[in-house]
Scaffold this motif. Structure first.
Motif, PDB file in Angstrom:
ATOM      1  N   ILE A  23      -4.622   3.214   3.451  1.00 41.45           N
ATOM      2  CA  ILE A  23      -5.062   3.014   2.142  1.00 41.45           C
ATOM      3  C   ILE A  23      -6.146   3.450   1.713  1.00 41.45           C
ATOM      4  N   GLU A  24      -7.154   4.362   2.546  1.00 50.19           N
ATOM      5  CA  GLU A  24      -8.243   4.737   2.137  1.00 50.19           C
ATOM      6  C   GLU A  24      -7.934   6.078   1.226  1.00 50.19           C
ATOM      7  N   ASP A  25      -6.485   6.701   1.505  1.00 48.98           N
ATOM      8  CA  ASP A  25      -6.041   7.713   0.947  1.00 48.98           C
ATOM      9  C   ASP A  25      -5.705   7.437  -0.496  1.00 48.98           C
ATOM     10  N   TYR A  26      -5.684   6.094  -0.992  1.00 48.07           N
ATOM     11  CA  TYR A  26      -4.959   6.047  -2.174  1.00 48.07           C
ATOM     12  C   TYR A  26      -5.440   6.863  -3.658  1.00 48.07           C
ATOM     13  N   THR A  27      -6.652   7.073  -3.629  1.00 44.41           N
ATOM     14  CA  THR A  27      -7.416   7.666  -4.894  1.00 44.41           C
ATOM     15  C   THR A  27      -6.619   9.174  -4.797  1.00 44.41           C
ATOM     16  N   GLU A  28      -6.758   9.676  -3.572  1.00 45.52           N
ATOM     17  CA  GLU A  28      -6.206  11.071  -3.584  1.00 45.52           C
ATOM     18  C   GLU A  28      -4.701  11.359  -3.580  1.00 45.52           C
ATOM     19  N   VAL A  29      -4.197  10.195  -3.172  1.00 48.30           N
ATOM     20  CA  VAL A  29      -2.797  10.150  -3.164  1.00 48.30           C
ATOM     21  C   VAL A  29      -2.472   9.994  -4.580  1.00 48.30           C
ATOM     22  N   MET A  30      -2.806   9.112  -5.100  1.00 50.15           N
ATOM     23  CA  MET A  30      -2.601   8.879  -6.778  1.00 50.15           C
ATOM     24  C   MET A  30      -2.918  10.124  -7.700  1.00 50.15           C
ATOM     25  N   ALA A  31      -3.927  10.735  -7.407  1.00 50.44           N
ATOM     26  CA  ALA A  31      -4.211  12.014  -8.128  1.00 50.44           C
ATOM     27  C   ALA A  31      -3.154  13.102  -7.742  1.00 50.44           C
ATOM     28  N   LEU A  32      -2.740  13.186  -6.686  1.00 49.63           N
ATOM     29  CA  LEU A  32      -1.476  14.312  -6.183  1.00 49.63           C
ATOM     30  C   LEU A  32      -0.488  13.694  -7.001  1.00 49.63           C
ATOM     31  N   TRP A  33       0.167  12.506  -6.834  1.00 48.31           N
ATOM     32  CA  TRP A  33       1.394  12.159  -7.615  1.00 48.31           C
ATOM     33  C   TRP A  33       1.186  12.407  -9.331  1.00 48.31           C
ATOM     34  N   LYS A  34       0.102  11.949  -9.451  1.00 52.16           N
ATOM     35  CA  LYS A  34      -0.228  12.396 -11.126  1.00 52.16           C
ATOM     36  C   LYS A  34      -0.491  14.075 -11.614  1.00 52.16           C
ATOM     37  N   SER A  35      -0.296  14.707 -10.449  1.00 52.10           N
ATOM     38  CA  SER A  35      -0.417  16.201 -10.759  1.00 52.10           C
ATOM     39  C   SER A  35       1.149  16.881 -10.392  1.00 52.10           C
ATOM     40  N   ASP A  46       3.120   0.770  -7.743  1.00 50.85           N
ATOM     41  CA  ASP A  46       2.269   2.190  -7.406  1.00 50.85           C
ATOM     42  C   ASP A  46       0.701   1.982  -7.510  1.00 50.85           C
ATOM     43  N   ASP A  47       0.471   0.700  -7.890  1.00 51.09           N
ATOM     44  CA  ASP A  47      -1.088   0.253  -8.022  1.00 51.09           C
ATOM     45  C   ASP A  47      -1.780   0.201  -6.638  1.00 51.09           C
ATOM     46  N   PHE A  48      -2.713   0.024  -6.487  1.00 46.87           N
ATOM     47  CA  PHE A  48      -3.625  -0.127  -4.993  1.00 46.87           C
ATOM     48  C   PHE A  48      -3.146  -1.173  -4.351  1.00 46.87           C
ATOM     49  N   GLU A  49      -3.030  -2.334  -4.880  1.00 45.82           N
ATOM     50  CA  GLU A  49      -2.590  -3.621  -4.030  1.00 45.82           C
ATOM     51  C   GLU A  49      -1.117  -3.538  -3.723  1.00 45.82           C
ATOM     52  N   HIS A  50      -0.339  -2.860  -4.420  1.00 45.27           N
ATOM     53  CA  HIS A  50       0.993  -2.888  -4.063  1.00 45.27           C
ATOM     54  C   HIS A  50       1.435  -1.872  -2.912  1.00 45.27           C
ATOM     55  N   ILE A  51       0.590  -0.643  -3.015  1.00 46.34           N
ATOM     56  CA  ILE A  51       0.927   0.274  -1.925  1.00 46.34           C
ATOM     57  C   ILE A  51       0.111  -0.127  -0.757  1.00 46.34           C
ATOM     58  N   LYS A  52      -1.048  -0.842  -0.806  1.00 52.37           N
ATOM     59  CA  LYS A  52      -1.767  -1.537   0.389  1.00 52.37           C
ATOM     60  C   LYS A  52      -0.518  -2.424   0.985  1.00 52.37           C
ATOM     61  N   ARG A  53      -0.019  -3.335   0.353  1.00 52.30           N
ATOM     62  CA  ARG A  53       1.003  -4.299   0.856  1.00 52.30           C
ATOM     63  C   ARG A  53       2.275  -3.387   1.358  1.00 52.30           C
ATOM     64  N   PHE A  54       2.647  -2.261   0.691  1.00 52.32           N
ATOM     65  CA  PHE A  54       3.704  -1.437   1.464  1.00 52.32           C
ATOM     66  C   PHE A  54       3.076  -0.730   2.748  1.00 52.32           C
ATOM     67  N   LEU A  55       1.946  -0.158   2.775  1.00 49.40           N
ATOM     68  CA  LEU A  55       1.836   0.167   4.177  1.00 49.40           C
ATOM     69  C   LEU A  55       1.393  -0.749   5.107  1.00 49.40           C
ATOM     70  N   ASP A  56       0.802  -1.816   4.804  1.00 50.75           N
ATOM     71  CA  ASP A  56       0.795  -2.700   5.645  1.00 50.75           C
ATOM     72  C   ASP A  56       2.149  -3.558   6.276  1.00 50.75           C
ATOM     73  N   ARG A  57       2.852  -3.488   5.458  1.00 52.65           N
ATOM     74  CA  ARG A  57       4.499  -4.049   6.100  1.00 52.65           C
ATOM     75  C   ARG A  57       4.883  -2.790   6.857  1.00 52.65           C
ATOM     76  N   ASN A  58       4.876  -1.658   6.652  1.00 50.84           N
ATOM     77  CA  ASN A  58       5.359  -0.520   7.347  1.00 50.84           C
ATOM     78  C   ASN A  58       4.501   0.257   8.161  1.00 50.84           C
ATOM     79  N   VAL A  59       3.678  -0.188   8.882  1.00 55.96           N
ATOM     80  CA  VAL A  59       2.626   0.350   9.653  1.00 55.96           C
ATOM     81  C   VAL A  59       2.955   1.503  10.339  1.00 55.96           C
ATOM     82  N   SER A  60       2.275   2.779  10.074  1.00 56.50           N
ATOM     83  CA  SER A  60       2.414   3.983  10.739  1.00 56.50           C
ATOM     84  C   SER A  60       3.812   4.910  10.105  1.00 56.50           C
TER      85      SER A  60
END
Length: 163
Positions: A23-35, A46-60
């Motif tokens: 989740i610490e990658d979120y800002t950089e990942v979103m910048a990539l997606w927007k490019s 695709d907001d921070f909270e939903h991506i965090k929830r997705f990553l927490d649910r699907n660990v690694s």
């Protein structure tokens, strides 16, 4: 249960590192997606909270490609216990042609397979010519036996396309 621990460092040729998305990658990942021209980003999913929830649910299961300390590719990967789905598979246009997507896909497949999942699906929009060519080159089969439907439960989850 099929469990395999993955190291967060998988060095590839040309100094490409494929590692677990955090989740610490979120800002950089979103910048990539927007490019990425033609990329679809959803206002809620695709907001921070939903991506965090997705990553927490699907660990690694989700991965990023890193080159020169910069995230240059992503795959969001998750499963429901029966099948997995890849979302937001992309590579920065400046780094295409280096087989980064192929390396990320291989790593993500290994991670899903270790969970005992035997099928992976994804969506490649018809307008995404490069993506469709890539998936066919990787021997993925287009499923012509189904229609895809969706029901929007949150009208504020607007999908926007990067121009």
């Amino acid at each position: 249960m099929w469990i395999k621990k993955f190291t967060d460092v998988n060095m590839m040729k040309k100094d490409i590192e494929i590692r677990t998305m955090k989740i610490e990658d979120y800002t950089e990942v979103m910048a990539l997606w927007k490019s990425i021209k033609g990329f679809r980003i959803r206002a809620v999913d695709d907001d921070f909270e939903h991506i965090k929830r997705f990553l927490d649910r699907n660990v690694s299961l989700s991965v990023v490609a890193v080159k020169n300390n910069q995230i240059v590719g992503t795959i969001l990967s998750g499963h429901d216990g029966r099948q997995a789905t890849f979302y937001h598979v992309c590579v920065d246009s400046k780094y295409r042609g280096e087989n980064i997507a192929g390396k990320m896909v291989k790593e993500a497949i290994e991670r899903v397979n270790a969970e005992g999942i035997s099928k992976i699906t994804l969506i490649a929009f018809k307008q995404n010519l490069a993506g469709n060519i890539f998936w066919k080159s990787q021997n993925w089969k287009q499923n012509k036996d189904i229609n895809s439907y969706e029901l929007v439960l949150n009208e504020e989850n607007i999908s926007s396309i990067v121009a």
